[in-house]
Design a protein around this motif. Sequence first.
Motif, PDB file in Angstrom:
ATOM      1  N   THR A  86       0.829  -1.206   0.000  1.00 25.70           N
ATOM      2  CA  THR A  86       0.000   0.000   0.000  1.00 25.70           C
ATOM      3  C   THR A  86       0.859   1.251   0.000  1.00 25.70           C
ATOM      4  N   LEU A  87       1.904   1.270   0.820  1.00 30.20           N
ATOM      5  CA  LEU A  87       2.815   2.418   0.853  1.00 30.20           C
ATOM      6  C   LEU A  87       3.527   2.600  -0.490  1.00 30.20           C
ATOM      7  N   LEU A  88       3.923   1.502  -1.105  1.00 25.14           N
ATOM      8  CA  LEU A  88       4.556   1.566  -2.426  1.00 25.14           C
ATOM      9  C   LEU A  88       3.608   2.177  -3.451  1.00 25.14           C
ATOM     10  N   ASN A  89       2.354   1.760  -3.410  1.00 25.18           N
ATOM     11  CA  ASN A  89       1.379   2.277  -4.357  1.00 25.18           C
ATOM     12  C   ASN A  89       1.093   3.758  -4.119  1.00 25.18           C
ATOM     13  N   ILE A  90       0.860   4.140  -2.877  1.00 26.41           N
ATOM     14  CA  ILE A  90       0.476   5.516  -2.564  1.00 26.41           C
ATOM     15  C   ILE A  90       1.618   6.499  -2.771  1.00 26.41           C
ATOM     16  N   PHE A  91       2.811   6.152  -2.322  1.00 27.76           N
ATOM     17  CA  PHE A  91       3.902   7.119  -2.329  1.00 27.76           C
ATOM     18  C   PHE A  91       4.832   7.035  -3.534  1.00 27.76           C
ATOM     19  N   ILE A  92       4.768   5.954  -4.312  1.00 29.84           N
ATOM     20  CA  ILE A  92       5.678   5.840  -5.460  1.00 29.84           C
ATOM     21  C   ILE A  92       4.910   5.676  -6.769  1.00 29.84           C
ATOM     22  N   LEU A  93       4.065   4.667  -6.872  1.00 28.65           N
ATOM     23  CA  LEU A  93       3.441   4.355  -8.151  1.00 28.65           C
ATOM     24  C   LEU A  93       2.410   5.390  -8.593  1.00 28.65           C
ATOM     25  N   ILE A  94       1.558   5.848  -7.693  1.00 26.05           N
ATOM     26  CA  ILE A  94       0.556   6.848  -8.078  1.00 26.05           C
ATOM     27  C   ILE A  94       1.216   8.167  -8.470  1.00 26.05           C
ATOM     28  N   PRO A  95       2.179   8.707  -7.693  1.00 24.01           N
ATOM     29  CA  PRO A  95       2.838   9.938  -8.155  1.00 24.01           C
ATOM     30  C   PRO A  95       3.582   9.769  -9.478  1.00 24.01           C
ATOM     31  N   LEU A  96       4.189   8.602  -9.702  1.00 24.85           N
ATOM     32  CA  LEU A  96       4.879   8.383 -10.971  1.00 24.85           C
ATOM     33  C   LEU A  96       3.905   8.331 -12.145  1.00 24.85           C
ATOM     34  N   SER A  97       2.734   7.770 -11.921  1.00 26.43           N
ATOM     35  CA  SER A  97       1.777   7.662 -13.027  1.00 26.43           C
ATOM     36  C   SER A  97       1.181   9.014 -13.390  1.00 26.43           C
ATOM     37  N   THR A  98       1.140   9.956 -12.452  1.00 28.13           N
ATOM     38  CA  THR A  98       0.593  11.275 -12.752  1.00 28.13           C
ATOM     39  C   THR A  98       1.670  12.272 -13.157  1.00 28.13           C
ATOM     40  N   ALA A  99       2.918  11.859 -13.116  1.00 25.63           N
ATOM     41  CA  ALA A  99       4.009  12.764 -13.475  1.00 25.63           C
ATOM     42  C   ALA A  99       4.071  12.950 -14.984  1.00 25.63           C
ATOM     43  N   GLU A 100       4.767  13.986 -15.376  1.00 26.61           N
ATOM     44  CA  GLU A 100       4.989  14.248 -16.802  1.00 26.61           C
ATOM     45  C   GLU A 100       5.712  13.058 -17.399  1.00 26.61           C
ATOM     46  N   GLU A 101       5.235  12.583 -18.535  1.00 29.65           N
ATOM     47  CA  GLU A 101       5.844  11.402 -19.136  1.00 29.65           C
ATOM     48  C   GLU A 101       7.250  11.670 -19.622  1.00 29.65           C
ATOM     49  N   SER A 102       7.461  12.826 -20.195  1.00 31.89           N
ATOM     50  CA  SER A 102       8.772  13.090 -20.759  1.00 31.89           C
ATOM     51  C   SER A 102       9.038  14.577 -20.773  1.00 31.89           C
ATOM     52  N   LEU A 103      10.238  14.942 -20.439  1.00 31.17           N
ATOM     53  CA  LEU A 103      10.651  16.334 -20.529  1.00 31.17           C
ATOM     54  C   LEU A 103      11.523  16.547 -21.758  1.00 31.17           C
ATOM     55  N   SER A 104      11.582  15.556 -22.621  1.00 30.85           N
ATOM     56  CA  SER A 104      12.401  15.673 -23.815  1.00 30.85           C
ATOM     57  C   SER A 104      11.688  16.547 -24.844  1.00 30.85           C
ATOM     58  N   TYR A 105      12.377  16.830 -25.910  1.00 27.83           N
ATOM     59  CA  TYR A 105      11.816  17.672 -26.954  1.00 27.83           C
ATOM     60  C   TYR A 105      12.129  17.044 -28.308  1.00 27.83           C
ATOM     61  N   THR A 106      11.364  17.442 -29.306  1.00 27.66           N
ATOM     62  CA  THR A 106      11.653  17.043 -30.666  1.00 27.66           C
ATOM     63  C   THR A 106      12.189  18.251 -31.404  1.00 27.66           C
ATOM     64  N   GLU A 107      12.881  17.992 -32.476  1.00 22.27           N
ATOM     65  CA  GLU A 107      13.414  19.119 -33.244  1.00 22.27           C
ATOM     66  C   GLU A 107      12.286  19.961 -33.812  1.00 22.27           C
ATOM     67  N   GLU A 108      11.185  19.337 -34.185  1.00 13.59           N
ATOM     68  CA  GLU A 108      10.053  20.085 -34.717  1.00 13.59           C
ATOM     69  C   GLU A 108       9.454  21.012 -33.672  1.00 13.59           C
ATOM     70  N   SER A 109       9.537  20.644 -32.387  1.00 13.72           N
ATOM     71  CA  SER A 109       8.980  21.494 -31.333  1.00 13.72           C
ATOM     72  C   SER A 109       9.802  22.758 -31.118  1.00 13.72           C
ATOM     73  N   LEU A 110      11.010  22.819 -31.676  1.00 10.26           N
ATOM     74  CA  LEU A 110      11.834  24.015 -31.535  1.00 10.26           C
ATOM     75  C   LEU A 110      11.455  25.099 -32.544  1.00 10.26           C
ATOM     76  N   ILE A 111      10.748  24.726 -33.603  1.00 12.72           N
ATOM     77  CA  ILE A 111      10.353  25.701 -34.621  1.00 12.72           C
ATOM     78  C   ILE A 111       9.389  26.704 -33.998  1.00 12.72           C
ATOM     79  N   GLY A 112       9.683  27.989 -34.210  1.00 14.38           N
ATOM     80  CA  GLY A 112       8.859  29.053 -33.657  1.00 14.38           C
ATOM     81  C   GLY A 112       9.318  29.533 -32.296  1.00 14.38           C
TER      82      GLY A 112
END
Length: 181
Positions: A86-112
């Motif tokens: 239960t502690l693993l689910n509440i304090f690790i898995l649930i926050p990880l599932s709601t976190a931003e999936e990726s902070l990476s970028y694509t080259e196309e996202s740099l246009i503009g």
Amino acid sequence: MSLFGAPIETVYLYVLIIAGLLTVLYIFFGDFLEGIGEIFPFINPVLILAFITFFSAAGYILESTTTLSSLFIIGLSLVISLILDTLLNIFILIPLSTAEESLSYTEESLIGRVGKIIIPIPDEGYGEVVIESKSGMISKPATQYTTKGIHEGTQVLVLEVKNGVLYVEPYEDELEVYESD
């Protein structure tokens, strides 16, 4: 107490080793099992493997170090593994599932996007642009469409990206244009 003709400690140890190996395999090949989570959302393979691992580890430790009865150890191991799971689910898995999936970028996202020249772009040459992003600073090689150079510290607008090189033009903010009039 014995189970399947083997001492209960040995059974706990074998279950612990198998659950540990399955957990490692799930880490590497878990994408195959993600479909199960879509069909049955209440079944999470991580929680099931963690529960089995916690149960067998607690049972093995308690059987090896105490003189409690095996039935009491099974009950206590179930309670311990339920709490830890239960502690693993509440304090690790649930926050990880709601976190931003990726902070990476694509080259196309740099246009503009607007960046700043950190290495001047010479006539018909290459320099370097730095662009601020949510995950930090992005530094990329850059050149200009026209043949004139761009000085260091100039703000530029990214118009195109080809083969990892940003094609930029000097950027004038509308506020700066109005202030100079």
